[in-house]
Design an enzyme around this catalytic site. Sequence first.
Site, short mmCIF file in Angstrom:
data_model
loop_
_atom_site.label_atom_id
_atom_site.label_comp_id
_atom_site.label_asym_id
_atom_site.label_seq_id
_atom_site.Cartn_x
_atom_site.Cartn_y
_atom_site.Cartn_z
N HIS A 93 0.83 -1.22 0.00
CA HIS A 93 0.00 0.00 0.00
C HIS A 93 0.86 1.26 0.00
O HIS A 93 2.05 1.24 0.36
CB HIS A 93 -0.93 0.01 1.22
CG HIS A 93 -0.20 0.06 2.53
ND1 HIS A 93 0.30 1.23 3.07
CD2 HIS A 93 0.12 -0.92 3.42
CE1 HIS A 93 0.89 0.97 4.21
NE2 HIS A 93 0.80 -0.32 4.45
N GLU B 210 -2.27 -7.11 7.38
CA GLU B 210 -0.95 -7.03 7.99
C GLU B 210 -0.89 -7.92 9.23
O GLU B 210 -1.93 -8.25 9.83
CB GLU B 210 -0.65 -5.56 8.36
CG GLU B 210 0.70 -5.31 9.01
CD GLU B 210 1.90 -5.70 8.15
OE1 GLU B 210 2.02 -6.90 7.81
OE2 GLU B 210 2.74 -4.83 7.86
#
Length: 212
Positions: A11, A84
């Site tokens: 990202h 994550e």
Amino acid sequence: MKHKTIYLIRHGETDFNRQGIVQGSGVDSNLNAMGQAQALAFYQAYQHIPFAKVYTSKLRRTMQSVQHFIDAGIPHESHEGLNEISWGAREGKMPNSFDNEYYRTLIENWAAGHTDYPTENGESPDQVVVRQKPVIDHILSHTDENPILICMHGRAIRILLPWLMKESLANMDMYEHSNLCLYKLTYSYETKEFSIDVANDSTHLLALVMHQ
């Protein structure tokens, strides 16, 4: 189809990235202005690729990083398995000297092969693999989707790549990453093996660096 081409990106930048604050799966932050610019730069560089589908984690920062592709009509799926790692008790906090020692010990344990060693109140790399594998199996089962784009997170990518390459997770820190970097992978359905064609590439962001 004998191969699947996978464009795997991290990202774009968030304010937490810029401040050095740990995010993990428990902090659902937005891209900052630089992150939005990185997302646009990647889109402009790769919009010509005929992606069959876009996959992201459930966290906003991955979806915002590929929003231009979604807006262009490319089908999208989000999976919690791509989130994550959970950094547990230290998520959303500015690291101090005590934390730095904690992270050093953690990374040293993982590098020594103790990848079952969890973060405090969080996950171990081994646990992350357990949730990543069903998502990757799901993605590979769609043999008609080629090429595809996956947007994930830094540590999650470092955990994903070694096991895809059939290596020990202890090697995870060999896989460098930066915000909105690209790994390009090829999966062979014949050999059931992945190869890495491009690693940590950020040439699409060069114009942004020059303007800073």
